[in-house]
Design a protein around this motif. Structure first.
Motif, mmCIF file in Angstrom:
data_model
loop_
_atom_site.group_PDB
_atom_site.id
_atom_site.type_symbol
_atom_site.label_atom_id
_atom_site.label_comp_id
_atom_site.label_asym_id
_atom_site.label_seq_id
_atom_site.Cartn_x
_atom_site.Cartn_y
_atom_site.Cartn_z
ATOM 1 N N VAL A 92 -7.062 19.107 7.041
ATOM 2 C CA VAL A 92 -5.658 18.888 7.397
ATOM 3 C C VAL A 92 -4.840 20.091 6.914
ATOM 4 N N PRO A 93 -4.073 20.721 7.806
ATOM 5 C CA PRO A 93 -3.382 21.970 7.449
ATOM 6 C C PRO A 93 -2.067 21.773 6.679
ATOM 7 N N LEU A 94 -1.929 20.677 5.983
ATOM 8 C CA LEU A 94 -0.744 20.411 5.185
ATOM 9 C C LEU A 94 -1.152 20.165 3.747
ATOM 10 N N ASP A 95 -0.194 20.299 2.837
ATOM 11 C CA ASP A 95 -0.444 19.980 1.437
ATOM 12 C C ASP A 95 -0.870 18.506 1.345
ATOM 13 N N PRO A 96 -2.008 18.233 0.716
ATOM 14 C CA PRO A 96 -2.492 16.843 0.645
ATOM 15 C C PRO A 96 -1.478 15.883 0.031
ATOM 16 N N ASP A 97 -0.748 16.316 -0.980
ATOM 17 C CA ASP A 97 0.240 15.435 -1.586
ATOM 18 C C ASP A 97 1.362 15.101 -0.601
ATOM 19 N N LEU A 98 1.743 16.065 0.226
ATOM 20 C CA LEU A 98 2.751 15.818 1.251
ATOM 21 C C LEU A 98 2.245 14.786 2.257
ATOM 22 N N VAL A 99 0.979 14.894 2.629
ATOM 23 C CA VAL A 99 0.381 13.929 3.558
ATOM 24 C C VAL A 99 0.407 12.528 2.952
ATOM 25 N N VAL A 100 0.079 12.430 1.674
ATOM 26 C CA VAL A 100 0.083 11.127 0.993
ATOM 27 C C VAL A 100 1.505 10.554 0.957
ATOM 28 N N VAL A 101 2.477 11.382 0.637
ATOM 29 C CA VAL A 101 3.866 10.912 0.571
ATOM 30 C C VAL A 101 4.350 10.477 1.954
ATOM 31 N N LEU A 102 4.127 11.315 2.962
ATOM 32 C CA LEU A 102 4.594 10.976 4.314
ATOM 33 C C LEU A 102 3.911 9.721 4.855
ATOM 34 N N ALA A 147 0.830 -1.206 0.000
ATOM 35 C CA ALA A 147 0.000 0.000 0.000
ATOM 36 C C ALA A 147 0.863 1.254 0.000
ATOM 37 N N GLY A 148 1.950 1.228 0.764
ATOM 38 C CA GLY A 148 2.845 2.381 0.810
ATOM 39 C C GLY A 148 3.508 2.642 -0.527
ATOM 40 N N VAL A 149 3.965 1.581 -1.177
ATOM 41 C CA VAL A 149 4.586 1.732 -2.498
ATOM 42 C C VAL A 149 3.560 2.257 -3.500
ATOM 43 N N ALA A 150 2.357 1.694 -3.479
ATOM 44 C CA ALA A 150 1.298 2.171 -4.379
ATOM 45 C C ALA A 150 0.977 3.637 -4.100
ATOM 46 N N GLN A 151 0.973 3.994 -2.847
ATOM 47 C CA GLN A 151 0.668 5.358 -2.441
ATOM 48 C C GLN A 151 1.688 6.339 -3.002
ATOM 49 N N LEU A 152 2.930 5.915 -3.106
ATOM 50 C CA LEU A 152 3.987 6.782 -3.624
ATOM 51 C C LEU A 152 4.101 6.741 -5.141
ATOM 52 N N THR A 153 3.409 5.800 -5.773
ATOM 53 C CA THR A 153 3.565 5.636 -7.219
ATOM 54 C C THR A 153 2.208 5.647 -7.936
ATOM 55 N N VAL A 154 1.700 4.483 -8.269
ATOM 56 C CA VAL A 154 0.556 4.354 -9.170
ATOM 57 C C VAL A 154 -0.783 4.801 -8.596
ATOM 58 N N SER A 155 -0.940 4.816 -7.283
ATOM 59 C CA SER A 155 -2.238 5.154 -6.682
ATOM 60 C C SER A 155 -2.210 6.482 -5.922
ATOM 61 N N ARG A 156 -1.241 7.297 -6.212
ATOM 62 C CA ARG A 156 -1.083 8.542 -5.451
ATOM 63 C C ARG A 156 -2.336 9.407 -5.511
ATOM 64 N N THR A 157 -2.904 9.568 -6.689
ATOM 65 C CA THR A 157 -4.105 10.392 -6.843
ATOM 66 C C THR A 157 -5.272 9.810 -6.062
ATOM 67 N N THR A 158 -5.406 8.495 -6.097
ATOM 68 C CA THR A 158 -6.493 7.839 -5.364
ATOM 69 C C THR A 158 -6.340 8.065 -3.865
ATOM 70 N N PHE A 159 -5.120 8.013 -3.365
ATOM 71 C CA PHE A 159 -4.893 8.218 -1.934
ATOM 72 C C PHE A 159 -5.179 9.656 -1.511
ATOM 73 N N LEU A 160 -5.123 10.582 -2.454
ATOM 74 C CA LEU A 160 -5.450 11.975 -2.119
ATOM 75 C C LEU A 160 -6.893 12.097 -1.626
ATOM 76 N N ALA A 161 -7.764 11.175 -2.056
ATOM 77 C CA ALA A 161 -9.162 11.184 -1.610
ATOM 78 C C ALA A 161 -9.274 10.942 -0.118
ATOM 79 N N GLN A 162 -8.235 10.370 0.484
ATOM 80 C CA GLN A 162 -8.259 10.055 1.910
ATOM 81 C C GLN A 162 -7.881 11.229 2.801
ATOM 82 N N VAL A 163 -7.279 12.256 2.222
ATOM 83 C CA VAL A 163 -6.795 13.377 3.033
ATOM 84 C C VAL A 163 -7.960 14.325 3.314
ATOM 85 N N PRO A 164 -8.334 14.456 4.582
ATOM 86 C CA PRO A 164 -9.450 15.358 4.919
ATOM 87 C C PRO A 164 -9.119 16.800 4.540
ATOM 88 N N PRO A 165 -10.119 17.551 4.102
ATOM 89 C CA PRO A 165 -9.863 18.939 3.689
ATOM 90 C C PRO A 165 -9.384 19.829 4.833
#
Length: 147
Positions: free
Chosen positions: A51-61, A31-49
């Motif tokens: 959260v005071p950080l850039d959503p992409d940064l949250v997905v990467v971290l 899941a972590g590898v997918a999150q950093l590569t092929v499913s990054r956009t999909t994981f962005l759906a999980q970041v609540p609006p």
């Protein structure tokens, strides 16, 4: 770390617990590898609006954390109790993202109906229990003491 402190993290587990730990570890690494590569956009759906950080940064971290936790489940059996608590805490910490996805009706991971997103919410506590059970951490709160 002294031997006494290390022993706090050691526990005997059954073959079923070990197998479940390996499956969970592999799942987290994948899941972590997918999150950093092929499913990054999909994981962005999980970041609540909210959260005071850039959503992409949250997905990467969080992807990096998933890889580290999954790897720890696989290669640090001596510390499995401590790792089990860390994985359980991670599942609790990401739960607001699942709630946000449900409340805001955001599609992702094939969850394109309110019912599907709601059913997913029911599985998050099971992941917490899985992490604690497969590592033998269930009932071993003393492992959380660091002093």
């Amino acid at each position: 770390m002294g031997n006494e402190k290390v022993r706090r993290f050691e526990v005997e587990t059954t073959i079923w617990q070990s197998a479940a730990r390996w499956v969970l570890g592999a799942f987290l690494v994948g899941a972590g590898v997918a999150q950093l590569t092929v499913s990054r956009t999909t994981f962005l759906a999980q970041v609540p609006p909210w959260v005071p950080l850039d959503p992409d940064l949250v997905v990467v971290l969080s992807g990096i954390v998933e890889i580290l936790l999954g790897g720890a489940l696989l290669v640090l059996p001596r510390y499995r109790v401590l790792v089990g608590w860390a994985v359980a805490a991670f599942f609790v910490l990401i739960f607001p993202g699942n709630i946000s996805q449900y409340v805001n009706g955001i599609d992702g991971f094939g969850l394109d109906t309110d019912l599907a997103r709601f059913v997913r919410l029911l599985f998050q506590p099971l992941l917490v229990v899985w992490a604690l059970w497969c590592t033998g951490a269930w009932g071993r709160r003393e492992a959380l003491r660091f002093w």
